[in-house]
Design an enzyme around this catalytic site. Structure first.
Site, PDB file in Angstrom:
ATOM      1  N   ARG A 277      42.343  26.480  41.095  1.00  0.00           N
ATOM      2  CA  ARG A 277      43.291  27.599  40.954  1.00  0.00           C
ATOM      3  C   ARG A 277      44.309  27.383  39.827  1.00  0.00           C
ATOM      4  O   ARG A 277      44.714  28.321  39.166  1.00  0.00           O
ATOM      5  CB  ARG A 277      44.032  27.889  42.273  1.00  0.00           C
ATOM      6  CG  ARG A 277      43.132  28.402  43.384  1.00  0.00           C
ATOM      7  CD  ARG A 277      43.915  29.074  44.507  1.00  0.00           C
ATOM      8  NE  ARG A 277      44.394  30.381  44.119  1.00  0.00           N
ATOM      9  CZ  ARG A 277      45.653  30.687  43.927  1.00  0.00           C
ATOM     10  NH1 ARG A 277      46.590  29.800  44.127  1.00  0.00           N
ATOM     11  NH2 ARG A 277      45.986  31.907  43.571  1.00  0.00           N
TER      12      ARG A 277
ATOM     13  N   CYS B 107      37.511  15.703  32.141  1.00  0.00           N
ATOM     14  CA  CYS B 107      37.703  15.706  30.695  1.00  0.00           C
ATOM     15  C   CYS B 107      37.972  17.111  30.162  1.00  0.00           C
ATOM     16  O   CYS B 107      37.133  17.712  29.478  1.00  0.00           O
ATOM     17  CB  CYS B 107      36.464  15.121  30.022  1.00  0.00           C
ATOM     18  SG  CYS B 107      36.087  13.522  30.703  1.00  0.00           S
TER      19      CYS B 107
HETATM   20  N1  LLP Z   1      38.149  41.897  50.394  1.00  0.00           N
HETATM   21  C1  LLP Z   1      37.601  41.962  49.175  1.00  0.00           C
HETATM   22  C2  LLP Z   1      36.690  43.071  48.855  1.00  0.00           C
HETATM   23  C3  LLP Z   1      37.919  40.984  48.207  1.00  0.00           C
HETATM   24  O1  LLP Z   1      37.385  41.068  46.997  1.00  0.00           O
HETATM   25  C4  LLP Z   1      38.795  39.934  48.553  1.00  0.00           C
HETATM   26  C5  LLP Z   1      39.139  38.903  47.576  1.00  0.00           C
HETATM   27  C6  LLP Z   1      39.328  39.892  49.860  1.00  0.00           C
HETATM   28  C7  LLP Z   1      38.980  40.907  50.752  1.00  0.00           C
HETATM   29  C8  LLP Z   1      40.252  38.806  50.330  1.00  0.00           C
HETATM   30  O2  LLP Z   1      41.437  38.796  49.645  1.00  0.00           O
HETATM   31  P1  LLP Z   1      42.659  37.872  50.144  1.00  0.00           P
HETATM   32  O3  LLP Z   1      43.128  38.371  51.493  1.00  0.00           O
HETATM   33  O4  LLP Z   1      42.191  36.471  50.236  1.00  0.00           O
HETATM   34  O5  LLP Z   1      43.692  38.048  49.110  1.00  0.00           O
HETATM   35  N2  LLP Z   1      40.097  33.261  43.664  1.00  0.00           N
HETATM   36  C9  LLP Z   1      41.326  34.002  43.629  1.00  0.00           C
HETATM   37  C10 LLP Z   1      41.304  35.154  44.606  1.00  0.00           C
HETATM   38  C11 LLP Z   1      40.163  36.095  44.382  1.00  0.00           C
HETATM   39  C12 LLP Z   1      40.103  37.162  45.437  1.00  0.00           C
HETATM   40  C13 LLP Z   1      38.836  37.894  45.364  1.00  0.00           C
HETATM   41  N3  LLP Z   1      38.696  38.889  46.370  1.00  0.00           N
HETATM   42  C14 LLP Z   1      42.488  33.078  43.906  1.00  0.00           C
HETATM   43  O6  LLP Z   1      42.277  31.882  44.092  1.00  0.00           O
HETATM   44  O7  LLP Z   1      43.654  33.506  43.888  1.00  0.00           O
END
Ligand code: LLP
Length: 409
Positions: A310, A341
């Protein structure tokens, strides 16, 4: 309530001293607090009690099978975006009728599996996806429940790379296309249009964008006159990563949703990932070297961007906590970095920290969501273990990958 906390200079996870875990398991490893997960799940349920939503944990945030089984016991469903996530959710025992299948690029194989499993909703994002589903079903008597993902043209006010609701993003269908596609689906004998879904981004700490989304949905309902059986509001509820950043006000959000569903016969679905698991995980890592270079002290950890992406990917700031805080502090320009690296393989800069030495352990905080699930074998390093702490017990819920399996391909 924090179940991962410093108490009398020691970091605790539930009732276990983190240092005890660090000495038992090979670092680096992820460590989760069961109490924290339960606490978060209940906090969400309690805040939205009046709405009685279906909570479908977003599996992409953390797809550990044991963790999914624990969430299932708490009553969670699942939001999945691939055949792998779907099969994991069902393997964890999550009821098919509590699984929503989201995602912009579902393949035929994935759609066939979702149909076979009889998931609650397939949330479609394009006309061609609808055609594909219809083709698969055309010689059958099956009727499949479909949701359409709306692109509400509401920016999530979050990091640009995790904002999905703006009209130029690839996600969902803009108003006009939504209306046209809904008319088409209604005429298809094998499809039932039962849902409307949205997800405007992740780590949203302000309720305002969510309120705008509710208005956008109302506009669609008024226009189409469809009584959607399900309204899937997605995830995105933000958590506190630093003192400056406040967790979303769930009660304010819940109030808006309660008002929104008044006089509607619909089931609200949420797809939270981060809110449930984000602050329930730490990454325990050991200091392998300390190097002074040009007035800067590099604290070189055995965890790198391959284990936790992240910071490198979004510039996300995650606090680092010593497992054992000393009364003396280390002053100067400190930079916590990994062994990979790449110059982006760094975690945090500090000016003051508890005194550190080679062999000491620290924890990278709030890494439960999108930590392990974004990790990789970059630099040919094995994927690491995950440990669950429940009260005074702890166990490995994913083994560290063996070097043998790593070098086979
Ligand atoms: N629903 C859908 C359709 C999504 O695309 C996502 C996340 C969620 C639910 C869940 O979202 P949350 O409640 O966790 O915010 N890798 C990034 C976050 C990418 C989120 C992608 N979609 C990070 O580490 O911040």
């Amino acid at each position: 309530m924090n179940f991962i906390r410093l108490r009398k200079n020691n970091l605790w996870v539930d009732n276990i001293l983190a240092i005890k875990l660090a000495k038992k398991y090979k670092t680096p490893f992820y460590c989760y607090s069961h109490s924290q997960i339960q606490n978060n799940f209940e906090a969400l349920n309690n805040a939205f009690k009046a709405v009685n939503p279906m909570i479908c944990f977003s599996v992409k945030s953390n797809s550990n099978l044991s963790l999914l089984k624990e969430l299932k016991k708490m009553g969670s469903g699942a939001d999945v975006v691939s055949i792998g996530e779907l099969l994991k959710a069902t393997k964890a025992g999550i009821n098919n009728k509590k699984i929503v299948f989201s995602g912009i690029g579902k393949t035929e194989e994935e759609i066939r599996m979702a149909i076979k499993k009889g998931v609650l909703l397939i949330n479609v994002e394009s006309e061609s996806e609808v055609n594909l589903i219809n083709n698969i079903l055309k010689n059958t008597s099956k009727k499949i429940s479909i949701g359409i993902r709306l692109n509400p043209n509401v920016a999530g006010k979050t990091h640009q790379k995790i904002s999905t609701g703006g009209k130029d993003e690839k996600f969902g269908l803009i108003y006009k296309d939504f209306i046209n596609l809904s008319k088409k689906i209604i005429k298809m004998k094998n499809l039932k249009l039962e849902g409307i879904s949205v997800h405007i981004g992740s780590q949203i700490t302000n309720v305002q964008p969510f309120k705008k989304v509710l208005s956008a949905i109302n506009k669609i309902i008024n226009k189409t006159r469809i009584n959607f059986k399900f309204i899937d509001l997605g995830g995105g509820m933000g958590i506190s990563y630093s003192k400056k950043e406040k967790q979303i006000n769930l009660l304010e959000y819940a109030k808006a949703v309660s008002k929104f569903i008044k006089n509607k016969k619909t089931k609200i679905i949420f797809e939270p990932g981060r809110f449930i698991i984000g602050n329930a995980g730490i990454l325990i890592t050991k200091i392998i070297h300390i190097k002074k270079s040009n007035k800067k002290y590099f604290i070189i950890l055995d965890a790198g961007m391959n284990n936790f992406m992240r910071t490198a990917l979004y510039g996300a700031i995650h606090q680092i906590i010593p497992l054992k805080k000393t009364n003396n502090s280390f002053k100067g320009n400190l930079s916590f970095v990994g062994p990979v690296c790449e110059s982006s393989d760094k975690f945090l800069n500090e000016k003051k920290f508890s005194k550190l030495a080679i062999g000491d352990y620290v924890a990278i905080a709030n890494v439960g969501a999108y930590g392990m699930s974004l990790s990789s074998n970059y630099n040919s390093r094995p994927t690491i273990a995950e440990v669950m702490v429940k009260g005074s017990e702890h166990k490995v819920i994913r083994q560290r990958q063996s070097l043998e399996s790593l070098i086979n391909n």
